[in-house]
Enzyme design. Sequence first.
Site, short mmCIF file in Angstrom:
data_model
loop_
_atom_site.label_atom_id
_atom_site.label_comp_id
_atom_site.label_asym_id
_atom_site.label_seq_id
_atom_site.Cartn_x
_atom_site.Cartn_y
_atom_site.Cartn_z
N VAL A 116 68.60 -29.47 -0.78
CA VAL A 116 70.07 -29.14 -1.24
C VAL A 116 70.61 -29.90 -1.91
O VAL A 116 70.37 -31.35 -1.78
CB VAL A 116 70.64 -28.71 0.21
CG1 VAL A 116 70.91 -30.13 0.98
CG2 VAL A 116 72.14 -28.26 -0.18
N GLY B 263 60.69 -19.24 20.79
CA GLY B 263 60.20 -20.18 20.31
C GLY B 263 58.93 -20.23 19.75
O GLY B 263 58.45 -19.31 19.41
N ARG C 140 63.59 -10.18 18.28
CA ARG C 140 62.48 -10.79 17.73
C ARG C 140 62.44 -11.16 16.20
O ARG C 140 62.77 -10.25 15.36
CB ARG C 140 61.37 -9.96 17.89
CG ARG C 140 59.96 -10.76 17.77
CD ARG C 140 58.63 -9.81 17.90
NE ARG C 140 57.61 -10.71 17.75
CZ ARG C 140 56.36 -10.13 17.18
NH1 ARG C 140 56.41 -8.92 16.99
NH2 ARG C 140 55.39 -11.01 17.15
N LEU C 141 61.97 -12.50 15.96
CA LEU C 141 61.82 -12.85 14.76
C LEU C 141 60.31 -13.07 14.78
O LEU C 141 59.62 -14.11 15.24
CB LEU C 141 62.44 -14.27 14.20
CG LEU C 141 61.91 -15.07 12.95
CD1 LEU C 141 62.39 -13.93 11.87
CD2 LEU C 141 62.59 -16.36 12.90
N ASP D 32 51.23 -16.02 21.02
CA ASP D 32 51.64 -16.88 21.95
C ASP D 32 52.26 -16.35 23.03
O ASP D 32 52.25 -16.87 24.23
CB ASP D 32 52.08 -18.13 21.26
CG ASP D 32 53.50 -17.61 20.62
OD1 ASP D 32 53.50 -16.60 20.38
OD2 ASP D 32 54.34 -18.70 20.20
N GLY E 157 62.71 -32.77 9.33
CA GLY E 157 62.52 -34.06 10.05
C GLY E 157 63.33 -34.57 10.92
O GLY E 157 63.07 -35.84 11.24
N LEU F 116 61.34 -28.84 4.32
CA LEU F 116 62.58 -29.25 3.99
C LEU F 116 62.33 -30.60 3.46
O LEU F 116 61.94 -31.46 4.36
CB LEU F 116 63.74 -29.16 5.08
CG LEU F 116 63.77 -27.90 5.78
CD1 LEU F 116 64.97 -28.16 6.77
CD2 LEU F 116 64.30 -26.79 4.88
N CYS G 232 63.45 -16.17 17.94
CA CYS G 232 63.99 -15.24 18.61
C CYS G 232 65.30 -15.44 19.54
O CYS G 232 65.58 -16.63 19.52
CB CYS G 232 63.24 -14.41 19.67
SG CYS G 232 61.34 -13.84 18.77
#
EC number: 6.3.5.4
Length: 613
Positions: free
Chosen positions: A292, A79, A51-52, A103, A379, A262, A2
């Site tokens: 990628v 987060g 919001r996501l 959360d 990572g 990834l 978000c």
Amino acid sequence: MCGIAGWVSFDSAFDDRSADAIESMTATMSRRGPDATGTFVRENVALGHRRLAVIDPAGGRQPMVATESGHEVALVYSGEMYNYTELRAELKARGRRFETRSDTEVLLLGYLEWGESIVERLNGMFAFAIWDQRQERLFLARDRFGIKPLYVYRIPSGIVFGSEPKAILAHPLADRTVTVDGLRELFAMTGQPGWSLWRDMDQVRPGTTLTVERTGIAPYTYWSLQTRQHTDDIPTTVQRVRGLLDDIVERQLVSDVPLCVLLSGGLDSSTLTGLAAATDAAKRQALRTFSVDFEDQEKTFVPDEIRDTPDAPFVREVIELVKTNHHRVALDQSALSRPSVRRAVVGARDIPAGLGDMDNSLYLLFRAIREQSTVALSGESADEIFGGYIWFHHPGSVNADNFPWLAFRSAFTADRFALLNHDLRAKLELDDFIADQYAVSRKAVEHLPGDDDREKRMRLISHQHLTRFLPMLLDRKDRASMAVGLEVRVPYCDHRLVDYVYNTPWSFKTFDGREKSLLREACGALVPQAVRDRVKSPYPTSQDPRYAASLAGQLSEILAHPDHPVFAIVDRQWAQAATEIPPDKMPGDVRAGLDRILDVYHWLDMYSPDLLV
């Protein structure tokens, strides 16, 4: 994930114009939160949220408001909290009642239960703001490593804040002034804590809270790297590292939306892939991974001073061993050099970062991932924690009185200032600025009694990377991912792991005579032997000379307008000479300079800053 925004002004009564302003601020971050929007406006405060939805999509809407003793307490939060189930159980045992599975509600009720000390209980990545009507107080907090961004801008009798500068710049009281002070760090890349390009705007520092009241603004550092004696032997240390990573990855795989990893074919991402695939959740279906690559890169790859091998062969070995559902995102130079892509990246970052195809390809990778996944594990920070970068092991860089990433000579770190307008370069005094920042960074490190010179030097370098270099990478990753509505989690940034490994002696981190010894020994069985033995290779960059040719062509069009504001920053003669170099003969530092100039050009066009230089 978000985006959050808002402000408090204790000498103003908010009205309809205030509601319009918070909606405008929030709208600038629509890509950070494509699933929902909301605002909260009261007499002296306005909060906004995009919001996501990742956890409890139906129940986690924001701003989230609770009533305590007849007073409202409102939260906007960006987060993820990885220990929210434990905190939820603890709060339930203390009599708190929940209406959602989110959360977000755990954070809000946790604040009501424990006050501002809630931050010390959180395991995750976060930036949040809480308006507490009981004390007429705004409480802002940022996670320990600054994984999630949070900017503030002081106004008379209050403060404006946002996940990104663009949200603050949409506020009617914020100006768009950029001074020499802002430009210094932009070009120096020392990772100056709290830096923002914009005048009067700062970042809330990692591990820090701000309490805003009528009487003023009070910062508080609730977490920082602490130096402690390491008492475990090497086998115990390896076992502890593996145990922490198992727990961390298990926690960070929790999601109510599609998730992936990834995968670059390096030790860090391959280890995460192996750990994730071994969990019960992943065993039920093939783990999704993404990499990628550039068209024909494997066929035409030429080793350089920091990259020995292309990524693709190692990626193939990992997916063959782990049996992931893999997706290769192949990019050609026309996409990498496209002005619309560059503008999207500059708009995502709010600064002309100048990383060129490394930024553009990251954005395009994330855009492709977002078509199939909403969450990705990455990572970042393994090299900072375990000592993976080449300059950790290069005597000239280790022993220099400079930040190692600047002391190491490569195509990117050659004369990075040659492209600057001569008058501006003199005003910036970049060498003095870097020296001053280096001195400040040295004072921030605590050493143990009895440490020898080697141990002190390597602890300093580790500290500099974790507190200065890593935040730059995390900001890049956050902006590129959130620009397409993708949440990227960084398991290696768990503070428990960082605390533990930071305090292991350098001899432990290189006990097998190589970089990242502890990670290789702890998790090497999860990856192919070729990956286990692979030398560190950084994020890839295109070697196609057509990319340089495209940059030169675009810059030639700018040079046709000698009065353009870009030449208040850029030296026109340098730019002209750069465009005349044959693309297949162009040095890496010159190509990097072309990327930087084009970034500055588009940034000026998009943001119209008031340059006081």
